[in-house]
Design an enzyme around this catalytic site. Structure first.
Site, PDB file in Angstrom:
ATOM      1  N   GLU A   1     -12.799 -24.880   5.194  1.00 10.65           N
ATOM      2  CA  GLU A   1     -12.137 -26.005   5.746  1.00 10.65           C
ATOM      3  C   GLU A   1     -11.859 -27.188   4.772  1.00 10.65           C
ATOM      4  O   GLU A   1     -12.080 -28.146   4.927  1.00 10.65           O
ATOM      5  CB  GLU A   1     -13.452 -26.517   6.398  1.00 10.65           C
ATOM      6  CG  GLU A   1     -13.883 -25.748   7.848  1.00 10.65           C
ATOM      7  CD  GLU A   1     -14.506 -26.167   8.850  1.00 10.65           C
ATOM      8  OE1 GLU A   1     -14.464 -26.135  10.172  1.00 10.65           O
ATOM      9  OE2 GLU A   1     -15.572 -26.955   8.634  1.00 10.65           O
TER      10      GLU A   1
ATOM     11  N   GLU B   1     -14.751 -19.581  13.245  1.00 14.26           N
ATOM     12  CA  GLU B   1     -15.955 -20.134  13.214  1.00 14.26           C
ATOM     13  C   GLU B   1     -16.165 -20.769  14.815  1.00 14.26           C
ATOM     14  O   GLU B   1     -15.750 -21.668  15.287  1.00 14.26           O
ATOM     15  CB  GLU B   1     -16.516 -21.563  12.496  1.00 14.26           C
ATOM     16  CG  GLU B   1     -16.863 -21.004  11.211  1.00 14.26           C
ATOM     17  CD  GLU B   1     -17.181 -22.242  10.393  1.00 14.26           C
ATOM     18  OE1 GLU B   1     -17.527 -23.410  11.068  1.00 14.26           O
ATOM     19  OE2 GLU B   1     -17.320 -22.313   8.979  1.00 14.26           O
TER      20      GLU B   1
END
Length: 583
Positions: free
Chosen positions: A158, A234
Site C-alpha cells: 500500500e 485485502e
C-alpha cells in the site's frame, strides 16, 4: 513443472484460467504447532491459497541477523501450505503495516537519523536489500516454477498511501528478479485518488484493498488497469481493536454479500484476515493520527476463523458463498468446545524495582531508549534531582511511571497527551517506561521511544541520566528473587510494579483463556512464553493461551503487574471474551 502467469483477463495456472481464493494467515501470530490446523481449515472453507506477510523486525531483531527458528520458520510454514495442496502468496514488504510493531521495520535501523523510511535513500536501501536477500533465500526455492506453492510476490505494501518514490519501487523489483523471483510481482493499494498509480509501476500488476462497495472499487481498478485479472488483495471483513475502545465486529451476512459480489464479478480475492491470531509479547503496533492508539494483544480481527482457531458464523457464511461459485470440500471443521475452568493464586512475588537493571550513564540530555540495544518492552530511567517541583518533557513515548525512593508519585501517558508531573522533594528518581507499541502507519514510523527531552525541573534541564532495559526474555532473575506473599486471602492483592508467580497442574496440552479480573495492567507469561499485554480498560477480558504452551504436569504462570491488583487470583475461563461490540 507448474507455471503461474498473468493473462489478458485471468490468472493462468499451467495456461488455464485460475481464480485465486486466498486467506491471510500470519505465521508469526500463530503458534507453529497450530499452523497445519489453521491452513487445513482454510482449505475446508473453500480457499485454494494462503497469504502471509513477512515481518522484517521479527526476523532481524538486531542488525545482521535473520532468525528462522520456531515460530519464524517461514520455510516450514510454506511447506505446510504445499502439503495441504494449496498455493501461497508472500508479501515481504519491507514495510507491512499489519498493525504490527513499527509496521515491520526494525527499530535499530532508525538509530541512524540519516536513514530514510520507505524510500530510495541509500542506507534504507542497503539494509532493506540485505533483508530481502534473506527472505528470498527461503521463498525462491519454493516458487511454483520450482515445485513449491508460491504463485505471487508483492512489492512493498500500500505504498501509494505513503509516497511515490518510483526509484525505490524499481529497486525492489530489480532486486527480486535478480535474486530469482519468476512468479508474478504485484502491488496493492486502496482504490482512491492517485494511490493505485503512486504505489506501483507500469509493468507491475495492480490490485486493490477494500472491504465494501466491491463493484465500485473493481471498476475504479479496471479504469487504471484495462487488462489483466481483477483482484482484491485485502478484502477487509473485520477490523482490529485499540485499548479503551469497543470490540470491532462486522455483520457476517453483509460481509458475505460483498464477497459474493467480488466473486460474481469474476475477481480473485485475498480475505484479510482469514485467521488473525495474536500479538504475542510486545509485537503490537499503534496508530497516531493526533492521538496515540496502541493495538490490543488479540488480533482476532472478527475473522472467519477465530483467534483460537475455530469457525465462526462468518466462516460458514463465506463457505456458503464460495460454494455457489466453486467446489468446496465436504468436511466441516468442528466448533469450539468449552475448556475446563479453574482458578489459581499467585504465591510468590518480587518488586520489579528490587531486581537490578543494567543501566548506561548518559551525560547530558535525557536519551531515547534505543541506546540500550533493546527495542521493545520496558525500560528504567534513573536520575538525581536537586529538589522537588514540576518535571516536564517534550513528549513521553509511551507511558511512564514515576517513583521517588521507590514510592509512586505519578504516571504520564502519551495517549492522554500528558507531559508534566509534580515530584516531591526527596532522593532518587526512577521512571519505569513502557513502549506500548511502535506506530505502524503514516509519518511517525521509525520514531524514537522513551522520555523525549529536554527534561526540565522547574524550567531547568535535568542531565546525566541512567537508562537500561528491563530483561523479560528470561524471568530467572525475578523467579530467584521472588519471596512468598504474606498470609492473606485472595482479596489481599499484589502491589505493583511487581512480578508474581504461580504453578498449576495440567493433564497435557490444551487451549486456555486467562481471565484477569481485578488486575490492572501488565504482561502475562505461560511457562516463560510472553502471551502479551493485559489492561483492565479493555476491550479484551481474556488472553488466549495456545494449547501447545501447556505441558503435562506442573506449569508456571507469571504476571507483571504495573500498578496493583485487587486479588491474587487469575481464572481460566470457559472461552474467550474480547469485549463488547457495542459502540
Amino acid at each position: 513443472m507448474d507455471t503461474f502467469a498473468i493473462g489478458d483477463q485471468d490468472f493462468l495456472l499451467n495456461n488455464e484460467p485460475f481464480r485465486i481464493l486466498s486467506g491471510a494467515i500470519h505465521y508469526f501470530r500463530v503458534h507453529p504447532d497450530l499452523w497445519a490446523d489453521r491452513i487445513h481449515k482454510a482449505r475446508l472453507m473453500g480457499l485454494n491459497t494462503i497469504e502471509t506477510y513477512v515481518p522484517w523486525n521479527e526476523h532481524s531483531p538486531v542488525p545482521g541477523a535473520f532468525v528462522t527458528d520456531d515460530g519464524l520458520d517461514l520455510g516450514r510454514f510454506l511447506d505446510l501450505v504445499a502439503e495441504s495442496g494449496m498455493h501461497a502468496i508472500v508479501r515481504p514488504g519491507p514495510y507491512i503495516c499489519a498493525e504490527w510493531d513499527n509496521g515491520g521495520l526494525p527499530a535499530w535501523l532508525f538509530t541512524d537519523p540519516t536513514v530514510g523510511v520507505r524510500s530510495s535513500e541509500t542506507g534504507y536501501l542497503a539494509a532493506g536489500s540485505s533483508y530481502m536477500e534473506s527472505v528470498l533465500d527461503v521463498v525462491v526455492p519454493r516458487q511454483i516454477s520450482r515445485g513449491g506453492p508460491v504463485i505471487m510476490f508483492q512489492i512493498e505494501n500500500e505504498y501509494g498511501a505513503y509516497g511515490n518514490d518510483k526509484a525505490y519501487l524499481q529497486h525492489l523489483v530489480d532486486l527480486s528478479k535478480r535474486l530469482g523471483v519468476d512468479v508474478p510481482l504485484f502491488t496493492c493499494d486502496q482504490p482512491f485518488g492517485a494511490m493505485i498509480e503512486d504505489g506501483s509501476l507500469p509493468d507491475l500488476h495492480k490490485t486493490g484493498t477494500f472491504g465494501s462497495r466491491a463493484d465500485e472499487r473493481l471498476a475504479f481498478l479496471r479504469e487504471r488497469q484495462p487488462t489483466g485479472p481483477l483482484m482484491c488483495a485485502e478484502f477487509w471483513n473485520g477490523w482490529f481493536d485499540n485499548w479503551g475502545t469497543h470490540h470491532h465486529t462486522t455483520d457476517a451476512a453483509a460481509s458475505a454479500a460483498e464477497l459474493d459480489a467480488l466473486l460474481t464479478a469474476g475477481a480473485s480475492v485475498n480475505i484479510y484476515m482469514f485467521h488473525g491470531g495474536t500479538n504475542f509479547g510486545f509485537t503490537n503496533g499503534a496508530n497516531d493520527k493526533g492521538i496515540y492508539e496502541p493495538t490490543i494483544t488479540s488480533y482476532d480481527y472478527d475473522a472467519p476463523l477465530s483467534e483460537d482457531g475455530h469457525p465462526t458464523a462468518k466462516y460458514f457464511a463465506f463457505r456458503d458463498v464460495i460454494a455457489k461459485h466453486f467446489p468446496v470440500p465436504a468436511e466441516v471443521p468442528p466448533g469450539r468446545m468449552p475448556v475446563p475452568t479453574s482458578s489459581l493464586a499467585v504465591s510468590h512475588s518480587v518488586s520489579l524495582l528490587d531486581v537490578p537493571v543494567a543501566t548506561h550513564l548518559v551525560s547530558g540530555s535525557v536519551p531515547p531508549v534505543e541506546l540500550t540495544g533493546h527495542y521493545r518492552g520496558f525500560y528504567l530511567y534513573e536520575a538525581s534531582l536537586p529538589g522537588g517541583g514540576v518535571l516536564s518533557f517534550s513528549e513521553v513515548r509511551d507511558r511512564a511511571q514515576f517513583f521517588l525512593d521507590g514510592v509512586p508519585v505519578g504516571v504520564l501517558s502519551r495517549e492522554l497527551g500528558e507531559r508534566s508531573v509534580v515530584i516531591p522533594a526527596g532522593g532518587r528518581l526512577q521512571v519505569l517506561l513502557e513502549d506500548q507499541g511502535r506506530v505502524n502507519y503514516g509519518q511517525r514510523i521509525g520514531e524514537a521511544k522513551g522520555l523525549i527531552g529536554p527534561a526540565l525541573l522547574n524550567g531547568v534541564e535535568v542531565v546525566d541520566w541512567e537508562v537500561g532495559a528491563v530483561d523479560l526474555d528470561s524471568l530467572e532473575a525475578f523467579r530467584s528473587a521472588a519471596v512468598p506473599l504474606p498470609p492473606g486471602d485472595a482479596a489481599a492483592g499484589v502491589a505493583g510494579p511487581s512480578v508474581s508467580f504461580a504453578t498449576f497442574e495440567a493433564d497435557g496440552p490444551g487451549d486456555r483463556f486467562l481471565r484477569l479480573d481485578g488486575w490492572t495492567k501488565g504482561v502475562v507469561f505461560m511457562n516463560g512464553f510472553n502471551l502479551g499485554r493485559h489492561w483492565s480498560r479493555g476491550p479484551q477480558r481474556t488472553l488466549y493461551v495456545p494449547g501447545p504452551l501447556i505441558r503435562e504436569g506442573t506449569n508456571e504462570f507469571a504476571i507483571l503487574e504495573l500498578h496493583g491488583s485487587a486479588t491474587r487470583e487469575v481464572r481460566f475461563a470457559v472461552g474467550p471474551d474480547l469485549g463488547s461490540d457495542e459502540k
